[in-house]
Design a protein around this motif. Structure first.
Motif, PDB file in Angstrom:
ATOM      1  N   GLN A   1      44.527   1.130 -13.864  1.00 18.06           N
ATOM      2  CA  GLN A   1      43.723   0.773 -12.696  1.00 18.06           C
ATOM      3  C   GLN A   1      44.528  -0.057 -11.705  1.00 18.06           C
ATOM      4  OE1 GLN A   1      40.609   2.227 -12.566  1.00 18.06           O
ATOM      5  NE2 GLN A   1      40.848   1.700 -10.400  1.00 18.06           N
ATOM      6  N   TRP A   2      45.437  -0.866 -12.220  1.00 21.04           N
ATOM      7  CA  TRP A   2      46.334  -1.660 -11.357  1.00 21.04           C
ATOM      8  C   TRP A   2      47.102  -0.761 -10.399  1.00 21.04           C
ATOM      9  CZ3 TRP A   2      51.843  -1.466 -12.366  1.00 21.04           C
ATOM     10  CH2 TRP A   2      52.605  -2.368 -11.623  1.00 21.04           C
ATOM     11  N   ALA A   3      47.508   0.396 -10.876  1.00 17.36           N
ATOM     12  CA  ALA A   3      48.203   1.348  -9.997  1.00 17.36           C
ATOM     13  C   ALA A   3      47.224   2.064  -9.080  1.00 17.36           C
ATOM     14  CB  ALA A   3      48.978   2.360 -10.840  1.00 17.36           C
ATOM     15  N   LEU A   4      46.119   2.539  -9.629  1.00 17.90           N
ATOM     16  CA  LEU A   4      45.157   3.312  -8.836  1.00 17.90           C
ATOM     17  C   LEU A   4      44.548   2.500  -7.701  1.00 17.90           C
ATOM     18  CD1 LEU A   4      43.286   5.185 -11.715  1.00 17.90           C
ATOM     19  CD2 LEU A   4      44.781   6.225 -10.011  1.00 17.90           C
ATOM     20  N   ASP A   5      44.473   1.194  -7.851  1.00 16.74           N
ATOM     21  CA  ASP A   5      43.837   0.352  -6.829  1.00 16.74           C
ATOM     22  C   ASP A   5      44.725   0.086  -5.624  1.00 16.74           C
ATOM     23  OD1 ASP A   5      41.481   0.153  -8.229  1.00 16.74           O
ATOM     24  OD2 ASP A   5      41.935  -1.798  -9.121  1.00 16.74           O
ATOM     25  N   ASP A   6      45.998   0.412  -5.700  1.00 15.27           N
ATOM     26  CA  ASP A   6      46.894   0.187  -4.563  1.00 15.27           C
ATOM     27  C   ASP A   6      46.640   1.271  -3.516  1.00 15.27           C
ATOM     28  OD1 ASP A   6      49.108  -0.074  -2.774  1.00 15.27           O
ATOM     29  OD2 ASP A   6      50.236  -1.064  -4.368  1.00 15.27           O
ATOM     30  N   PRO A   7      46.235   0.913  -2.308  1.00  8.80           N
ATOM     31  CA  PRO A   7      45.905   1.914  -1.289  1.00  8.80           C
ATOM     32  C   PRO A   7      47.114   2.517  -0.577  1.00  8.80           C
ATOM     33  CG  PRO A   7      45.592  -0.270  -0.388  1.00  8.80           C
ATOM     34  CD  PRO A   7      45.963  -0.466  -1.828  1.00  8.80           C
ATOM     35  N   VAL A   8      48.303   1.979  -0.817  1.00  6.65           N
ATOM     36  CA  VAL A   8      49.519   2.466  -0.157  1.00  6.65           C
ATOM     37  C   VAL A   8      50.228   3.423  -1.096  1.00  6.65           C
ATOM     38  CG1 VAL A   8      51.732   1.835   0.866  1.00  6.65           C
ATOM     39  CG2 VAL A   8      49.742   0.337   1.145  1.00  6.65           C
ATOM     40  N   TYR A   9      50.567   4.617  -0.607  1.00  2.00           N
ATOM     41  CA  TYR A   9      51.179   5.626  -1.470  1.00  2.00           C
ATOM     42  C   TYR A   9      52.546   5.184  -1.969  1.00  2.00           C
ATOM     43  CZ  TYR A   9      53.190   9.978  -3.150  1.00  2.00           C
ATOM     44  OH  TYR A   9      53.799  10.923  -3.945  1.00  2.00           O
TER      45      TYR A   9
ATOM     46  N   TRP B   1      43.613   9.112  -7.410  1.00  4.53           N
ATOM     47  CA  TRP B   1      44.024   8.158  -6.376  1.00  4.53           C
ATOM     48  C   TRP B   1      43.661   8.682  -4.989  1.00  4.53           C
ATOM     49  CZ3 TRP B   1      47.368   8.476  -2.209  1.00  4.53           C
ATOM     50  CH2 TRP B   1      47.691   7.269  -1.583  1.00  4.53           C
ATOM     51  N   GLN B   2      43.872   9.963  -4.739  1.00  6.49           N
ATOM     52  CA  GLN B   2      43.529  10.551  -3.443  1.00  6.49           C
ATOM     53  C   GLN B   2      42.033  10.412  -3.162  1.00  6.49           C
ATOM     54  OE1 GLN B   2      45.356  14.431  -4.372  1.00  6.49           O
ATOM     55  NE2 GLN B   2      46.590  14.201  -2.521  1.00  6.49           N
ATOM     56  N   ARG B   3      41.219  10.604  -4.188  1.00  3.20           N
ATOM     57  CA  ARG B   3      39.771  10.486  -4.004  1.00  3.20           C
ATOM     58  C   ARG B   3      39.366   9.034  -3.789  1.00  3.20           C
ATOM     59  NH1 ARG B   3      37.087  15.242  -5.891  1.00  3.20           N
ATOM     60  NH2 ARG B   3      38.587  16.743  -6.758  1.00  3.20           N
ATOM     61  N   GLN B   4      40.055   8.123  -4.443  1.00  2.00           N
ATOM     62  CA  GLN B   4      39.736   6.703  -4.310  1.00  2.00           C
ATOM     63  C   GLN B   4      40.176   6.155  -2.958  1.00  2.00           C
ATOM     64  OE1 GLN B   4      40.804   4.358  -7.776  1.00  2.00           O
ATOM     65  NE2 GLN B   4      40.829   2.447  -6.627  1.00  2.00           N
TER      66      GLN B   4
ATOM     67  N   PRO C   1      40.743   7.977   0.356  1.00  2.00           N
ATOM     68  CA  PRO C   1      40.777   9.188   1.198  1.00  2.00           C
ATOM     69  C   PRO C   1      41.498   9.001   2.530  1.00  2.00           C
ATOM     70  CG  PRO C   1      38.579   8.217   1.173  1.00  2.00           C
ATOM     71  CD  PRO C   1      39.366   7.505   0.118  1.00  2.00           C
ATOM     72  N   ARG C   2      41.671   7.781   2.987  1.00  2.00           N
ATOM     73  CA  ARG C   2      42.358   7.542   4.254  1.00  2.00           C
ATOM     74  C   ARG C   2      43.849   7.297   4.070  1.00  2.00           C
ATOM     75  NH1 ARG C   2      38.172   3.791   7.868  1.00  2.00           N
ATOM     76  NH2 ARG C   2      36.379   5.225   7.753  1.00  2.00           N
ATOM     77  N   SER C   3      44.298   7.282   2.848  1.00  2.00           N
ATOM     78  CA  SER C   3      45.720   7.068   2.569  1.00  2.00           C
ATOM     79  C   SER C   3      46.390   8.411   2.336  1.00  2.00           C
ATOM     80  CB  SER C   3      45.895   6.184   1.337  1.00  2.00           C
ATOM     81  OG  SER C   3      45.290   4.916   1.523  1.00  2.00           O
ATOM     82  N   GLY C   4      47.654   8.493   2.666  1.00  2.00           N
ATOM     83  CA  GLY C   4      48.371   9.750   2.505  1.00  2.00           C
ATOM     84  C   GLY C   4      49.786   9.555   2.029  1.00  2.00           C
ATOM     85  N   TYR C   5      50.458  10.667   1.848  1.00  2.00           N
ATOM     86  CA  TYR C   5      51.848  10.673   1.394  1.00  2.00           C
ATOM     87  C   TYR C   5      52.742   9.946   2.390  1.00  2.00           C
ATOM     88  CZ  TYR C   5      56.341  12.573  -0.209  1.00  2.00           C
ATOM     89  OH  TYR C   5      57.621  12.714  -0.669  1.00  2.00           O
ATOM     90  N   LEU C   6      53.629   9.140   1.861  1.00  2.00           N
ATOM     91  CA  LEU C   6      54.645   8.452   2.656  1.00  2.00           C
ATOM     92  C   LEU C   6      56.007   8.626   1.983  1.00  2.00           C
ATOM     93  CD1 LEU C   6      52.754   5.100   3.387  1.00  2.00           C
ATOM     94  CD2 LEU C   6      53.183   6.967   5.001  1.00  2.00           C
TER      95      LEU C   6
ATOM     96  N   ALA D   1      60.469  13.623   2.870  1.00  2.00           N
ATOM     97  CA  ALA D   1      59.313  13.285   3.697  1.00  2.00           C
ATOM     98  C   ALA D   1      58.242  14.368   3.553  1.00  2.00           C
ATOM     99  CB  ALA D   1      59.728  13.128   5.157  1.00  2.00           C
ATOM    100  N   LEU D   2      57.103  14.140   4.162  1.00  2.00           N
ATOM    101  CA  LEU D   2      55.918  14.971   3.978  1.00  2.00           C
ATOM    102  C   LEU D   2      56.154  16.457   4.221  1.00  2.00           C
ATOM    103  CD1 LEU D   2      52.830  15.119   3.467  1.00  2.00           C
ATOM    104  CD2 LEU D   2      52.521  14.640   5.920  1.00  2.00           C
ATOM    105  N   ASP D   3      56.914  16.805   5.230  1.00  2.00           N
ATOM    106  CA  ASP D   3      57.091  18.210   5.601  1.00  2.00           C
ATOM    107  C   ASP D   3      58.494  18.742   5.340  1.00  2.00           C
ATOM    108  OD1 ASP D   3      54.421  18.837   6.612  1.00  2.00           O
ATOM    109  OD2 ASP D   3      54.878  17.345   8.155  1.00  2.00           O
TER     110      ASP D   3
END
Length: 287
Positions: free
Chosen positions: A159-167, A235-238, A240-245, A262-264
């Motif tokens: 949970q410590w990892a899942l709670d971080d909102p930054v990818y 993590w993506q569901r938790q 939803p406004r955060s994305g790949y960095l 990078a993303l693309d």
């Protein structure tokens, strides 16, 4: 669309079919090619090469594509087979069902750590290690490392990892200790009192062949990484406004070592990008 099941819910027939498909890939040599692929792209952040499989932001999308490669081969043998996942926060003992004789087999024997039970025991004649860091031709494990015990990750560690909102965060490698879901879940960003957490800690708990770049020599690898893939989904569901960095390619001055994806940007050895791997729902779902 197919389903990846929790390994604890597999029937005896499903275990037999999964095992039979894995053994067939081993017989044809396709399995060992996958082991070589993982070893090739297991690049530590000490060097200057492209880091794509580990210690980098593409850890999750690269392994998602890698699991799909394996799963496609499995389903070519038996269309009813998919990769089960192992929730190591729940099934957290050498006595758990996945280590039984009828599935993955157990720990290694004292002395040389050779696995003596289950379908991947060398003495069965179907599982010889041909790609590895040692000269051992047999699969090795050391579940729980009794001589210097460690435990599998707890729900709190996860949970410590899942709670971080930054990818992910700079410097985009194993030293990014101030935040970032990727580094926390991969397991490098452990507190000073610990050496590993989460994904990395599982590899160390199993021991033997699971501790290096040729970890897929142990079929437990696939069940472990299917759960890691599920955790990225959670993590993506938790968040939803955060994305790949990083979203855009980094400049040389932004990196301490090597280059990251990078993303693309395409992830070798495939012509797919992290963006292509963000959503699995048109391919498979989790139980």
């Amino acid at each position: 669309m197919y389903t990846r099941q929790n390994q604890r819910n597999l029937t005896s027939s499903q275990k037999r079919r999964f095992t039979a498909a894995v053994l067939e890939l081993k017989r044809t040599g396709a399995y060992d090619e996958l082991v070589r692929m993982h070893d090739k792209y297991f690049v530590p952040d000490r060097g200057s090469k492209l880091r794509v499989g580990h210690m980098s932001p593409s850890f999750f999308p690269w392994h998602r594509r890698y699991l799909l490669e394996f799963e496609g081969l499995l389903r070519g043998v038996d269309p009813g087979v998919s990769i089960p996942y192992w929730d190591w926060t729940a099934d957290n003992s050498p006595a758990s069902s996945l280590w039984a004789e009828d599935f993955l087999g157990g720990t290694g024997r004292e002395g040389d750590r050779q696995v003596m039970t289950g379908p991947y025991a060398h003495r069965s004649g179907n599982w010889e290690i041909t790609v590895g860091l040692t000269e051992a031709r047999f699969l090795t494990r050391n579940l729980g490392r009794p001589q210097n015990p460690i435990t599998l990750p707890t729900r709190a560690e996860l949970q410590w990892a899942l709670d971080d909102p930054v990818y992910d965060t700079a410097p985009w490698n194993s030293t990014a200790r101030d935040g970032g879901f990727r580094n926390k879940l991969e397991g490098w960003a452990a507190p000073k009192s610990e050496r590993w957490r989460n994904h990395n800690k599982v590899h160390q708990w199993i021991g033997g062949h699971m501790t290096g770049g040729t970890a897929p020599n142990d079929p437990a690898f696939w069940l472990h990484h299917a759960f890691v893939d599920l955790l990225w989904d959670r993590w993506q569901r938790q968040h939803p406004r955060s994305g790949y960095l990083p979203a855009a390619p980094l400049q040389p001055g932004d990196l301490q070592r090597g280059r990251v994806i990078a993303l693309d940007e395409p992830m070798p050895p495939w012509n797919v990008t992290p963006r292509d791997m963000l959503d699995h729902r048109n391919l498979y779902r989790y139980e």
